[in-house]
Scaffold this motif. Sequence first.
Motif, PDB file in Angstrom:
ATOM      1  N   LEU A   1       8.219   2.803  -3.663  1.00  0.00           N
ATOM      2  CA  LEU A   1       7.925   1.555  -4.369  1.00  0.00           C
ATOM      3  C   LEU A   1       9.185   1.011  -5.042  1.00  0.00           C
ATOM      4  N   LYS A   2       9.923   1.884  -5.720  1.00  0.00           N
ATOM      5  CA  LYS A   2      11.141   1.470  -6.417  1.00  0.00           C
ATOM      6  C   LYS A   2      12.169   0.901  -5.425  1.00  0.00           C
ATOM      7  N   GLU A   3      12.334   1.576  -4.281  1.00  0.00           N
ATOM      8  CA  GLU A   3      13.288   1.113  -3.280  1.00  0.00           C
ATOM      9  C   GLU A   3      12.868  -0.241  -2.708  1.00  0.00           C
TER      10      GLU A   3
ATOM     11  N   ILE B   1       0.845  -1.189   0.000  1.00  0.00           N
ATOM     12  CA  ILE B   1       0.000   0.000   0.000  1.00  0.00           C
ATOM     13  C   ILE B   1       0.883   1.242   0.000  1.00  0.00           C
ATOM     14  N   THR B   2       1.037   1.831  -1.186  1.00  0.00           N
ATOM     15  CA  THR B   2       1.788   3.079  -1.316  1.00  0.00           C
ATOM     16  C   THR B   2       1.452   3.733  -2.656  1.00  0.00           C
TER      17      THR B   2
ATOM     18  N   PHE C   1       7.071 -14.758  -4.595  1.00  0.00           N
ATOM     19  CA  PHE C   1       5.994 -13.777  -4.492  1.00  0.00           C
ATOM     20  C   PHE C   1       6.203 -12.676  -5.521  1.00  0.00           C
ATOM     21  N   MET C   2       5.115 -11.999  -5.850  1.00  0.00           N
ATOM     22  CA  MET C   2       5.162 -10.904  -6.800  1.00  0.00           C
ATOM     23  C   MET C   2       4.584  -9.658  -6.120  1.00  0.00           C
ATOM     24  N   LEU C   3       5.311  -8.568  -6.192  1.00  0.00           N
ATOM     25  CA  LEU C   3       4.902  -7.327  -5.539  1.00  0.00           C
ATOM     26  C   LEU C   3       4.073  -6.463  -6.483  1.00  0.00           C
ATOM     27  N   VAL C   4       2.883  -6.063  -6.020  1.00  0.00           N
ATOM     28  CA  VAL C   4       2.070  -5.078  -6.730  1.00  0.00           C
ATOM     29  C   VAL C   4       1.793  -3.959  -5.741  1.00  0.00           C
ATOM     30  N   ASN C   5       1.413  -2.797  -6.232  1.00  0.00           N
ATOM     31  CA  ASN C   5       1.108  -1.726  -5.291  1.00  0.00           C
ATOM     32  C   ASN C   5      -0.289  -1.188  -5.534  1.00  0.00           C
ATOM     33  N   GLN C   6      -0.816  -0.584  -4.489  1.00  0.00           N
ATOM     34  CA  GLN C   6      -2.129   0.042  -4.560  1.00  0.00           C
ATOM     35  C   GLN C   6      -2.083   1.270  -3.661  1.00  0.00           C
ATOM     36  N   GLU C   7      -2.603   2.367  -4.160  1.00  0.00           N
ATOM     37  CA  GLU C   7      -2.651   3.593  -3.354  1.00  0.00           C
ATOM     38  C   GLU C   7      -4.000   3.647  -2.647  1.00  0.00           C
ATOM     39  N   LEU C   8      -3.960   3.726  -1.333  1.00  0.00           N
ATOM     40  CA  LEU C   8      -5.168   3.862  -0.517  1.00  0.00           C
ATOM     41  C   LEU C   8      -4.969   5.018   0.445  1.00  0.00           C
ATOM     42  N   ASP C   9      -6.010   5.724   0.756  1.00  0.00           N
ATOM     43  CA  ASP C   9      -5.950   6.794   1.745  1.00  0.00           C
ATOM     44  C   ASP C   9      -6.309   6.183   3.100  1.00  0.00           C
ATOM     45  N   LEU C  10      -5.290   5.873   3.898  1.00  0.00           N
ATOM     46  CA  LEU C  10      -5.496   5.208   5.182  1.00  0.00           C
ATOM     47  C   LEU C  10      -5.469   6.210   6.324  1.00  0.00           C
TER      48      LEU C  10
END
Length: 194
Positions: free
Chosen positions: A16-18, A9-10, A34-43
């Motif tokens: 994300l790159k780091e 979550i970012t 495992f495979m990394l994906v990202n999602q932007e959420l307002d937490l």
Amino acid sequence: MAPKEITFITGNANKLKEVQMLLAPEASSIEPTFMLVNQELDLDEVQDTDLEEIAMHKCRQAASLVGPNKPVFVEDTALCFDEFNGLPGAYIKWFVKSMGLPKIVKMLEPFENKNAQAVTTIAYADGEGNFHTFQGITRGKIVDSRGPLTFGWDAIFEPLEAQGKTYAEMEKSAKNKISQRGRAFAKFKEHLTN
């Protein structure tokens, strides 16, 4: 077997790159597990000084938003000044945003003690109802800004192990070996691959 998809979550492209670098499979590894994906959420940003509790709150919320049976993790990084008993801590992002680096450095001007620690806390929901935390810490000091200003407060934090360089002045690979984020993600990666 297909690698397990894990959601980070970012919305921060630099972060994300780091993290992709830190979690990359070893060269000797045949297939990634495992495979990394990202999602932007307002937490929600809970107001607390307990860094693990802040990360766990975000992770619980992220897990409920992403959906059941989906592994998800959040990462929270703090910069804790010894002189201020750990503050600004988790609020450093807001200090940087509203004050800028020169004023943050100036806050410590009247004090001899410029020591600080950078802390990264990862909270991970494994998709099976279990939550885990991983933490990395790097000791250093706050200095006048040196190096590129592209990544948060990297230009004002000089780790004790960096031979007089700020994070911003270091090569990424050298930084990742000693950074609090590198240390936290090494623990997380070990958990994911074992």
